[in-house]
Motif scaffolding. Structure first.
Motif, mmCIF file in Angstrom:
data_model
loop_
_atom_site.group_PDB
_atom_site.id
_atom_site.type_symbol
_atom_site.label_atom_id
_atom_site.label_comp_id
_atom_site.label_asym_id
_atom_site.label_seq_id
_atom_site.Cartn_x
_atom_site.Cartn_y
_atom_site.Cartn_z
ATOM 1 N N GLU A 50 0.861 -1.190 0.000
ATOM 2 C CA GLU A 50 0.000 0.000 0.000
ATOM 3 C C GLU A 50 0.893 1.234 0.000
ATOM 4 O O GLU A 50 1.640 1.472 0.942
ATOM 5 C CB GLU A 50 -0.934 0.000 1.201
ATOM 6 N N TYR A 52 1.121 4.975 0.284
ATOM 7 C CA TYR A 52 0.413 6.170 0.735
ATOM 8 C C TYR A 52 1.044 7.408 0.090
ATOM 9 O O TYR A 52 2.254 7.580 0.126
ATOM 10 C CB TYR A 52 0.464 6.291 2.261
ATOM 11 N N GLN A 54 0.938 11.661 -0.236
ATOM 12 C CA GLN A 54 0.479 12.972 0.238
ATOM 13 C C GLN A 54 0.783 14.063 -0.778
ATOM 14 O O GLN A 54 0.700 15.249 -0.455
ATOM 15 C CB GLN A 54 1.147 13.300 1.576
ATOM 16 N N ILE A 129 -2.871 4.732 -2.368
ATOM 17 C CA ILE A 129 -3.826 5.348 -1.435
ATOM 18 C C ILE A 129 -3.544 6.838 -1.406
ATOM 19 O O ILE A 129 -2.475 7.273 -0.980
ATOM 20 C CB ILE A 129 -3.708 4.742 -0.026
ATOM 21 N N THR A 130 -4.501 7.619 -1.881
ATOM 22 C CA THR A 130 -4.280 9.047 -2.056
ATOM 23 C C THR A 130 -5.238 9.869 -1.222
ATOM 24 O O THR A 130 -6.142 9.354 -0.569
ATOM 25 C CB THR A 130 -4.450 9.441 -3.528
ATOM 26 N N PRO A 133 -6.063 9.203 3.309
ATOM 27 C CA PRO A 133 -6.141 7.775 3.595
ATOM 28 C C PRO A 133 -6.550 7.462 5.024
ATOM 29 O O PRO A 133 -6.979 6.360 5.305
ATOM 30 C CB PRO A 133 -4.709 7.285 3.329
ATOM 31 N N TRP A 134 -6.404 8.415 5.948
ATOM 32 C CA TRP A 134 -6.748 8.145 7.339
ATOM 33 C C TRP A 134 -8.255 8.321 7.602
ATOM 34 O O TRP A 134 -8.740 8.005 8.675
ATOM 35 C CB TRP A 134 -5.982 9.090 8.264
ATOM 36 N N LYS A 143 -8.907 4.303 -2.488
ATOM 37 C CA LYS A 143 -7.817 3.526 -3.060
ATOM 38 C C LYS A 143 -8.010 3.368 -4.565
ATOM 39 O O LYS A 143 -9.126 3.408 -5.070
ATOM 40 C CB LYS A 143 -7.745 2.140 -2.423
#
Length: 264
Positions: A50, A52, A54, A129-130, A133-134, A143
């Protein structure tokens, strides 16, 4: 824009911001990709990768900061040369589009490029994951396992509208800050937000029913907009119009900085 002297006046700062974004995003996301590669190549690793990202968050933040900075840093110096506020605002609008689009295209290309790189090196599928994601919104996953041409076009367009909206918001805040006195700026942008945030946190800790209900309403509104992307675009267009209108009203007859703090 060839006959607009303000276009080149803004160009230096715009180019610097794009380069800073490029450097920060490449270093941050590059380190993330490298850590994923090392993790995937370890013996016994059998989980899905995965990645991630930012990069889009950085792009949005820089668009917002650019809107504020271009007014607070450049407006007074620009109009003190020729006093042509209309052409300055035209040049700023063009740069808003250029910067928003270039930052968004770069961040999207960086995400896809790093995803592809990690897949090529590790020979595994990578989930990109853009955005946020949190945040888990009604079971929806932010996703993208299969990136298609349609996904790229939709992503660039939606992020471009978000970036342009944040740029116009920064532009309006910069215009307000330019026209207010220093002590009023401190009151409006520091004291009031801190007090308000403190009140909300204190009320939430005490389980205040009004704050809890308000939070639920806000979450429901966010979910509704997330599920209806057309409404998000319409909201962005409305916000861009409102923010630009307010900013233009404040700056069209604004004097140089020495005499600009004349509202409150």
């Amino acid at each position: 824009m060839r006959n607009n002297p303000y276009f080149n006046f803004i160009k230096k700062d715009a180019t610097q911001m794009i380069l800073i974004l490029l450097l920060i995003a490449v270093v941050n996301q590059g380190l993330t990709a490298i850590s994923n590669i090392y993790m995937a190549l370890e013996p016994g690793f059998n989980r899905q990768i995965e990645l991630y990202s930012q990069a889009n968050i950085y792009s949005m933040t820089f668009c917002f900061m650019a809107g504020i900075m271009f007014i607070l840093k450049n407006f007074s110096g620009a109009i003190s040369i020729r006093g042509d506020r209309k052409n300055f605002l035209k040049a700023l609008a063009v740069w808003a589009v250029i910067m928003s689009l270039s930052m968004i295209v770069f961040s999207t290309a960086l995400e896809i490029g790093l995803k592809t790189l990690v897949e090529v090196i590790t020979h595994r599928d990578v989930v990109l994951i853009t955005d946020f994601p949190w945040a888990e919104v009604a079971g929806m996953e932010m996703k993208n396992l299969d990136i298609t041409f349609i996904w790229i076009i939709k992503t660039i367009f939606s992020r471009f509208m978000n970036g342009l909206m944040l740029f116009s918001l920064g532009y309006m805040i910069g215009a307000i800050g330019y026209r207010l006195r220093k002590r009023t700026n401190i009151l409006v942008f520091i004291v009031i937000p801190v007090v308000l945030i403190g009140y909300i946190i204190n009320s939430a800790l005490r389980m205040d029913k009004f704050i809890i209900d308000l939070g639920v309403v806000i979450c429901n509104i966010i979910v509704y907009f997330v599920e209806n992307s057309v409404l998000i675009i319409l909201l962005n267009i409305i916000c861009i119009g409102i923010f630009s209108f307010v900013g233009n009203k404040l700056l069209m007859k604004a004097p140089t900085k020495e005499y600009a703090n004349d509202l409150i």
